[in-house]
Design an enzyme around this catalytic site. Structure first.
Site, mmCIF file in Angstrom:
data_model
loop_
_atom_site.group_PDB
_atom_site.id
_atom_site.type_symbol
_atom_site.label_atom_id
_atom_site.label_comp_id
_atom_site.label_asym_id
_atom_site.label_seq_id
_atom_site.Cartn_x
_atom_site.Cartn_y
_atom_site.Cartn_z
ATOM 1 N N ASN A 138 9.868 -7.051 3.155
ATOM 2 C CA ASN A 138 9.693 -5.791 2.427
ATOM 3 C C ASN A 138 10.932 -4.923 2.636
ATOM 4 O O ASN A 138 11.482 -4.876 3.732
ATOM 5 C CB ASN A 138 8.436 -5.083 2.948
ATOM 6 N N GLY A 139 11.365 -4.275 1.555
ATOM 7 C CA GLY A 139 12.502 -3.360 1.655
ATOM 8 C C GLY A 139 13.599 -3.681 0.669
ATOM 9 O O GLY A 139 14.159 -4.779 0.691
ATOM 10 N N ASP A 140 13.878 -2.737 -0.222
ATOM 11 C CA ASP A 140 14.981 -2.837 -1.183
ATOM 12 C C ASP A 140 14.794 -3.947 -2.212
ATOM 13 O O ASP A 140 15.754 -4.595 -2.622
ATOM 14 C CB ASP A 140 16.327 -3.004 -0.469
ATOM 15 N N PRO A 161 0.841 -1.195 0.000
ATOM 16 C CA PRO A 161 0.000 0.000 0.000
ATOM 17 C C PRO A 161 0.879 1.249 0.000
ATOM 18 O O PRO A 161 1.800 1.358 0.812
ATOM 19 C CB PRO A 161 -0.787 -0.105 1.308
ATOM 20 N N MET A 162 0.607 2.171 -0.919
ATOM 21 C CA MET A 162 1.358 3.428 -0.969
ATOM 22 C C MET A 162 0.373 4.568 -1.180
ATOM 23 O O MET A 162 -0.417 4.551 -2.137
ATOM 24 C CB MET A 162 2.408 3.402 -2.088
ATOM 25 N N ALA A 163 0.430 5.557 -0.281
ATOM 26 C CA ALA A 163 -0.510 6.671 -0.319
ATOM 27 C C ALA A 163 -0.428 7.417 -1.645
ATOM 28 O O ALA A 163 0.660 7.791 -2.097
ATOM 29 C CB ALA A 163 -0.224 7.632 0.830
ATOM 30 N N CYS A 210 3.663 2.823 8.809
ATOM 31 C CA CYS A 210 3.820 4.159 8.236
ATOM 32 C C CYS A 210 4.671 5.043 9.148
ATOM 33 O O CYS A 210 4.385 5.170 10.338
ATOM 34 C CB CYS A 210 2.458 4.800 8.022
ATOM 35 N N GLY A 238 7.159 -2.235 -2.912
ATOM 36 C CA GLY A 238 6.641 -0.879 -2.894
ATOM 37 C C GLY A 238 7.317 0.000 -3.919
ATOM 38 O O GLY A 238 6.962 0.001 -5.095
#
Length: 373
Positions: free
Chosen positions: A205-207, A16-18, A103, A229
């Site tokens: 999650n991440g990179d 999810p990304m705003a 977040c 993301g």
């Protein structure tokens, strides 16, 4: 990977990304994936959902082809979270609920929400209990970070609480809130969490900037799946790469020419216009994506500026047509993109860090009243 009754195969999830993972962007990613994977809405605030805020109700609208329908909720007050989850279940608004405890932005953490919340262990437990009990047959998952900062690491405690309260899976972003999106994600923390909560799936999650990164994360951490993301910003076809990689077709990696990228840009802007109900507003909303799509291509600064202020599909298309559209996919376009700031002071409620078990004074007034981050 199993998320309640839903088989996610390959185990790939759109984070999810705003302002990004709205219905049009999810449509693009899902088309490139061939319908495989899980695609989560941008953050929905529980208070705004319960109050039926107009913007929020638009954000929880899913295309008929979206299966399963996945909503991410943000909340600080257990009672409000419970009301929102029951509303989703009773009105059949989604098939899966993810809870946001990751977040790091100040307007969220200053209310005690997002990545600040797991520090308050009893509050986290109360929210998870309300959500799981209110969801009925809907699976409830959660996404979190390692902690607030290196002195306040919470992810192992939070993981154990999640298992005890019936959460179906956990996604861990291998950074603290203080890191925001800077530095390097700690994949070792993902491995430790998987060892700590073997009862349920753990997603990393991440990179993850490429399909090979995703495979490497799974190999090195033992995680059950990946959450992607920033790596897909301006690259919805990354999901085609991810599907191919997890299915063993590592040679099927997308390398679109600028012509193909331009076609996706126009389609993305058009979908936004249809979703919003106004072509101009859709193109204006698309402007933030321009630099991501054009990353690495030989496009002059003046043209980039011009494309970033377009207000109609015709204007966008004509500007793109002036470019050298035969350019192949540039070698330097696969790396990091999006926000990279780090080492930020985490804005927290007064006295938040004094006692992880003192949750006095946290209630409905801490809820945000708008969705989308």
């Amino acid at each position: 990977m199993q998320i309640g009754p839903h088989l996610v195969q390959p185990p790939v999830v759109l984070a999810p990304m705003a302002g990004i993972t709205n219905a049009p962007f999810r449509t693009l990613c899902r088309e490139f994936s061939g319908g495989k994977g899980l695609f989560v809405s941008e953050m929905i605030t529980t208070r705004a959902l319960v109050e039926r805020n107009e913007k929020t109700m638009q954000l929880v609208h899913f295309d008929a082809t979206e299966k399963p329908r996945s909503i991410q909720l943000y909340g600080v007050d257990p009672a409000t979270v419970g009301k929102a989850v029951r509303m989703i279940a009773e009105e059949d608004l989604a098939d899966h609920i993810d809870l946001n405890f990751g977040c790091p932005v100040p307007k969220v953490t200053r209310k005690g929400g997002g990545s600040a919340l797991p520090f308050k262990r009893p509050l986290l437990r109360a929210i998870l209990r309300e959500a799981v009990s209110g969801a009925g047959d809907l699976p409830v998952t959660m996404k979190m970070r390692k902690g607030i900062d290196d002195d306040h690491i919470t992810y192992l405690d939070a993981g154990r609480i999640a298992v005890e309260e019936g959460v179906t899976s956990i996604a861990l972003h291998g950074r603290t809130a203080a890191q925001h999106y800077g530095g390097t994600a700690d994949w070792d923390a993902i491995a430790r969490l998987k060892e700590h909560v073997p009862e349920i799936p753990v997603l990393g999650n991440g990179d993850i900037w490429s399909a090979e990164d995703a495979l490497r994360m799974v190999r090195s951490t033992g995680c059950d799946g990946v959450v992607v993301g920033r790596g897909c910003l301006g690259r919805p076809w990354l999901f085609a790469d991810l599907v191919a990689a997890f299915e063993g077709r590592t040679e099927d990696i997308a390398r679109p020419s600028l012509r193909e990228v331009a076609d996706v840009m126009v389609r993305h802007a058009g979908l936004l216009g249809e979703w919003i109900g106004d072509e101009s507003r859709g193109v204006i909303d698309f402007r933030k994506h321009v630099a991501w799509y054009l990353k690495g291509f030989a496009v002059g600064s003046e043209m980039r500026k011009r494309l970033a202020i377009t207000s109609s599909l015709e204007e966008l298309r004509s500007g793109l047509d002036e470019l050298d559209l035969d350019q192949p996919w540039p070698a330097g376009a696969d790396g990091p993109r999006g926000r990279t700031s780090g080492n930020n002071r985490v804005v927290l409620p007064d006295g938040w860090l004094k006692d992880p078990y003192d949750c006095a004074g946290i209630g409905e007034d801490a809820e945000l009243d708008t969705s989308g981050g």
